[in-house]
Design a protein around this motif. Structure first.
Motif, PDB file in Angstrom:
ATOM      1  N   LEU A 179     -58.517 -49.698  16.572  1.00  0.00           N
ATOM      2  CA  LEU A 179     -57.532 -50.684  17.012  1.00  0.00           C
ATOM      3  C   LEU A 179     -56.443 -50.826  15.964  1.00  0.00           C
ATOM      4  O   LEU A 179     -56.737 -50.935  14.768  1.00  0.00           O
ATOM      5  N   GLN A 180     -55.196 -50.827  16.407  1.00  0.00           N
ATOM      6  CA  GLN A 180     -54.080 -51.083  15.512  1.00  0.00           C
ATOM      7  C   GLN A 180     -53.625 -52.520  15.736  1.00  0.00           C
ATOM      8  O   GLN A 180     -53.341 -52.931  16.865  1.00  0.00           O
ATOM      9  N   LEU A 181     -53.575 -53.275  14.644  1.00  0.00           N
ATOM     10  CA  LEU A 181     -53.296 -54.703  14.734  1.00  0.00           C
ATOM     11  C   LEU A 181     -51.920 -55.024  14.175  1.00  0.00           C
ATOM     12  O   LEU A 181     -51.520 -54.502  13.139  1.00  0.00           O
ATOM     13  N   GLU A 182     -51.206 -55.902  14.857  1.00  0.00           N
ATOM     14  CA  GLU A 182     -49.920 -56.395  14.387  1.00  0.00           C
ATOM     15  C   GLU A 182     -49.896 -57.910  14.565  1.00  0.00           C
ATOM     16  O   GLU A 182     -50.388 -58.436  15.571  1.00  0.00           O
ATOM     17  N   ALA A 183     -49.336 -58.600  13.603  1.00  0.00           N
ATOM     18  CA  ALA A 183     -49.260 -60.061  13.684  1.00  0.00           C
ATOM     19  C   ALA A 183     -48.162 -60.488  14.637  1.00  0.00           C
ATOM     20  O   ALA A 183     -47.124 -59.829  14.766  1.00  0.00           O
ATOM     21  N   ASN A 184     -48.392 -61.589  15.332  1.00  0.00           N
ATOM     22  CA  ASN A 184     -47.325 -62.264  16.065  1.00  0.00           C
ATOM     23  C   ASN A 184     -47.488 -63.763  15.833  1.00  0.00           C
ATOM     24  O   ASN A 184     -48.469 -64.191  15.208  1.00  0.00           O
ATOM     25  N   PRO A 185     -46.572 -64.599  16.278  1.00  0.00           N
ATOM     26  CA  PRO A 185     -46.601 -66.011  15.889  1.00  0.00           C
ATOM     27  C   PRO A 185     -47.899 -66.747  16.200  1.00  0.00           C
ATOM     28  O   PRO A 185     -48.285 -67.644  15.456  1.00  0.00           O
TER      29      PRO A 185
END
Length: 233
Positions: A179-185
């Motif tokens: 899984l590739q994770l990216e932050a969002n608000p």
């Protein structure tokens, strides 16, 4: 009848689950552990985290909410099992873990001298069969090392969560789930790079604020204030 049609007919005549085809989601004999997020469970073959394999969590930097993703599973740690934290980049913040309902007495943080020691600790934790799960942060690992860890995870039936840097996404891996994770608000955007089943380009949006507590931070007071879990050097 064309050969392709004959093969398709034979497959359909076989008992369900005996043959897996690439266009369908794979399923194993053992169900997975729910991630705690219905939208993510729906995209995973076993409707949750797979057992006995490597699960790679790939992110540009640590502390974007990746531990929040694992909180539902960590809360379910059995009384006689451990969660091994191998070389975390920051000392886990014990008060936040406790507030999240994670049993601190079953958490074991292992500090290692170097990457080789971290790999050794991973294999020992998996081989012990005493762990509910193993969490590991490795500065580097080659394909051969990944295969050895995959074999150890399969043999013990223990999931190994590997937290890896962004560039690892292009490296071949025997992991069953990547899984590739990216932050969002309000949480995380999760892109499934690999799963046991057909590929998907969909991005799963998870609201961590509604389900988790902030645990992705260092303990400002150091080891003395976080002595509720076991810490090994």
């Amino acid at each position: 009848m064309p050969a392709a049609n004959i093969v398709s007919t034979l497959i359909e005549a076989m008992p369900p689950g005996l043959v897996w085809t690439g266009r369908r989601m794979a399923a194993s004999s053992a169900s997975g552990w729910s991630t705690g997020f219905a939208a993510l469970d729906a995209e995973l073959p076993d409707r949750g985290w797979p057992r006995g394999t490597i699960i790679e969590l790939i992110a540009a930097r640590p502390g974007i909410g990746e531990l929040g993703l694992l909180q539902p599973m960590l809360r379910q740690t059995p009384r006689k099992r451990w969660v091994s934290w191998i070389s975390p980049p920051m000392l886990p913040y014990a008060p936040a873990l406790a507030e999240a309902g994670i049993p601190l007495s079953r958490m074991m943080v292992v500090d290692t001298r170097d990457n080789a020691a971290s790999l050794w600790a991973c294999r020992q934790a998996l081989g012990s069969r005493a762990c509910h799960t193993v969490l590991a942060w490795l500065s580097r690992i080659d394909t051969s090392g990944l295969r050895r860890l995959q074999l150890a995870a399969e043999t013990s039936g223990t999931p190994l969560f590997l937290f890896r840097p962004e560039h690892a996404a292009v490296q071949a891996s025997p992991a069953a789930l990547r899984l590739q994770l990216e932050a969002n608000p309000d949480g995380l955007r999760v892109r499934i790079l690999k799963r046991r089943g057909p590929p998907t380009a969909d991005v799963v949006h998870l609201n961590l604020n509604a389900h988790t507590h902030a645990v992705d931070r260092a303990d400002p007071a150091g080891p003395a204030a976080s002595g509720h879990y076991t810490r090994c050097v």
